[in-house]
Design a protein around this motif. Structure first.
Motif, PDB file in Angstrom:
ATOM      1  N   UNK A 196       6.358 -15.495  -8.109  1.00 37.84           N
ATOM      2  CA  UNK A 196       5.959 -14.238  -8.749  1.00 37.84           C
ATOM      3  C   UNK A 196       4.440 -14.202  -8.791  1.00 37.84           C
ATOM      4  N   UNK A 197       3.868 -13.330  -7.979  1.00 41.35           N
ATOM      5  CA  UNK A 197       2.406 -13.195  -7.934  1.00 41.35           C
ATOM      6  C   UNK A 197       1.970 -12.182  -8.987  1.00 41.35           C
ATOM      7  N   UNK A 198       1.120 -12.624  -9.891  1.00 38.41           N
ATOM      8  CA  UNK A 198       0.609 -11.756 -10.954  1.00 38.41           C
ATOM      9  C   UNK A 198      -0.700 -11.139 -10.469  1.00 38.41           C
ATOM     10  N   UNK A 199      -0.725  -9.832 -10.202  1.00 36.27           N
ATOM     11  CA  UNK A 199      -1.902  -9.201  -9.575  1.00 36.27           C
ATOM     12  C   UNK A 199      -3.010  -8.851 -10.560  1.00 36.27           C
ATOM     13  N   UNK A 200      -3.534  -9.862 -11.234  1.00 35.47           N
ATOM     14  CA  UNK A 200      -4.552  -9.574 -12.255  1.00 35.47           C
ATOM     15  C   UNK A 200      -5.870  -9.083 -11.658  1.00 35.47           C
ATOM     16  N   UNK A 201      -6.246  -9.611 -10.468  1.00 38.63           N
ATOM     17  CA  UNK A 201      -7.471  -9.122  -9.824  1.00 38.63           C
ATOM     18  C   UNK A 201      -7.313  -7.676  -9.373  1.00 38.63           C
ATOM     19  N   UNK A 202      -6.151  -7.361  -8.829  1.00 39.45           N
ATOM     20  CA  UNK A 202      -5.893  -5.983  -8.398  1.00 39.45           C
ATOM     21  C   UNK A 202      -5.911  -5.037  -9.590  1.00 39.45           C
ATOM     22  N   UNK A 203      -5.340  -5.485 -10.716  1.00 42.71           N
ATOM     23  CA  UNK A 203      -5.357  -4.660 -11.927  1.00 42.71           C
ATOM     24  C   UNK A 203      -6.789  -4.430 -12.401  1.00 42.71           C
ATOM     25  N   UNK A 260      13.094 -20.753 -14.474  1.00 39.90           N
ATOM     26  CA  UNK A 260      12.883 -22.164 -14.140  1.00 39.90           C
ATOM     27  C   UNK A 260      12.717 -22.356 -12.636  1.00 39.90           C
ATOM     28  N   UNK A 261      13.302 -21.451 -11.864  1.00 41.47           N
ATOM     29  CA  UNK A 261      13.242 -21.548 -10.403  1.00 41.47           C
ATOM     30  C   UNK A 261      12.138 -20.675  -9.811  1.00 41.47           C
ATOM     31  N   UNK A 262      11.268 -20.153 -10.671  1.00 39.83           N
ATOM     32  CA  UNK A 262      10.209 -19.243 -10.219  1.00 39.83           C
ATOM     33  C   UNK A 262       8.836 -19.853 -10.476  1.00 39.83           C
ATOM     34  N   UNK A 263       7.998 -19.833  -9.446  1.00 40.36           N
ATOM     35  CA  UNK A 263       6.598 -20.244  -9.603  1.00 40.36           C
ATOM     36  C   UNK A 263       5.770 -19.005  -9.908  1.00 40.36           C
ATOM     37  N   UNK A 264       5.067 -19.028 -11.035  1.00 38.13           N
ATOM     38  CA  UNK A 264       4.222 -17.903 -11.418  1.00 38.13           C
ATOM     39  C   UNK A 264       2.792 -18.195 -10.977  1.00 38.13           C
ATOM     40  N   UNK A 265       2.259 -17.344 -10.127  1.00 43.11           N
ATOM     41  CA  UNK A 265       0.914 -17.553  -9.574  1.00 43.11           C
ATOM     42  C   UNK A 265       0.013 -16.367  -9.916  1.00 43.11           C
ATOM     43  N   UNK A 266      -0.981 -16.604 -10.734  1.00 48.30           N
ATOM     44  CA  UNK A 266      -1.958 -15.551 -11.035  1.00 48.30           C
ATOM     45  C   UNK A 266      -2.897 -15.407  -9.840  1.00 48.30           C
ATOM     46  N   UNK A 267      -3.084 -14.192  -9.425  1.00 52.01           N
ATOM     47  CA  UNK A 267      -3.913 -13.881  -8.264  1.00 52.01           C
ATOM     48  C   UNK A 267      -5.299 -14.510  -8.374  1.00 52.01           C
TER      49      UNK A 267
END
Length: 305
Positions: free
Chosen positions: A26-33, A71-78
């Motif tokens: 799950x890519x968290x698009x904080x830079x895009x936001x 638990x099966x998801x990698x959360x990656x902040x942009x």
């Protein structure tokens, strides 16, 4: 500063739609936001802190609502991912910008001509390249257009070891409680993950729900996306529904009355809001909520002057 329950439920659907045994990211698009943001500059509360607080809150509530799935998801902040290899990341952004005509990027942004939107589109393509994604999932047309831009770039300029991903699009979940202008949604018109159980119950009770109307029925949407999707079924009266189709058919034919549907839905939705309330009393969700509330109060005071 309010995070819609619909955003969370859409993400759950997207993550569940990823075929096994693919590694889920799950890519968290904080830079895009940040590129898109319209916050006024405030040295005490810069935009990036508000954006991070909103995403932190969303991720915390996701983990509370569907712990086994997450638990099966990698959360990656942009903003963190691009620091792993910043040189390659920014070279990718530059190369994408060089490759496409401006109009192509504008089309991928719904023809938005804002500079921030153009930059965010380039970042999105760089994210797909960095993640080496085999599949990308989206639940909105806006997301799909950006995915298509990334696929187009990889098909035209991609390296031999990096194939263009396939795109899986699923319907988004809406938790809007009233019909109206999407650009003028009030706090009372939607469910938010920071609402208390009491606020949630009041909103559902007052939501639009016309007997037999399946075209726009917030309670029916919640029954499908919460009760059936998350809890496997919903019991109304003495009948248990575990498939959306049978529930919709029963409501459409007026076997189920709004006075029966709303209480059953409220009980099911209350289960996840109880989890949210517990999560919001702990860090980091507690601190994130406080930042968002303080910012919302500050903005409200400024608008009243």
């Amino acid at each position: 500063t309010n995070v819609s329950l619909g955003v969370l439920l859409s993400l759950v659907k997207e993550l569940k739609a990823m075929p096994e045994p693919n590694h889920k990211v799950l890519v968290v698009p904080d830079l895009s936001a940040l590129a898109h943001n319209s916050f006024s500059e405030d040295k005490k509360t810069p935009a990036e802190k508000i954006i991070k607080a909103a995403y932190d809150l969303l991720i915390c509530c996701l983990r509370a609502a569907v712990p086994d799935l997450m638990k099966a998801v990698s959360v990656c902040y942009q903003s963190e991912t691009m620091l792993v290899n910043p040189s390659d990341y920014w070279i990718s952004v530059i190369n994408v910008g060089r490759h496409f005509q401006l109009q192509t990027v504008l089309d991928a942004n719904g023809n938005s001509s804002q500079a921030g939107a153009v930059f965010a589109a380039l970042l999105h393509v760089a994210d797909v390249i960095t993640m080496k994604a085999a599949r990308v999932i989206c639940s909105s047309r806006e997301q799909c257009l950006l995915h298509e831009l990334a696929v187009s770039y990889l098909n035209e300029c991609g390296q031999a070891e990096l194939n263009a991903p396939s795109i899986i699009q699923i319907p988004a979940v809406s938790t809007r409680l009233r019909e109206g202008d999407l650009n003028n949604v009030q706090e009372k018109d939607d469910l938010h993950i920071t609402n208390t159980s009491a606020e949630m119950k009041k909103k559902i009770k007052q939501s639009f729900c016309e007997e037999g109307n399946t075209e726009f029925c917030p309670a029916l949407e919640l029954a499908k996306s919460v009760a059936i999707e998350l809890h496997d079924s919903i019991t109304i009266g003495e009948i248990k529904y575990d498939h959306p189709e049978s529930l919709i058919s029963a409501f459409s034919s007026k076997i189920i009355h709004p006075s029966e549907l709303k209480p059953a839905v409220t009980r099911s939705v209350n289960e996840i809001f109880t989890l949210f309330e517990k999560e919001l009393k702990q860090e980091p969700a507690k601190g994130a909520k406080a930042k968002l509330q303080a910012y919302a109060k500050k903005i409200s005071m400024k608008s009243c002057k």
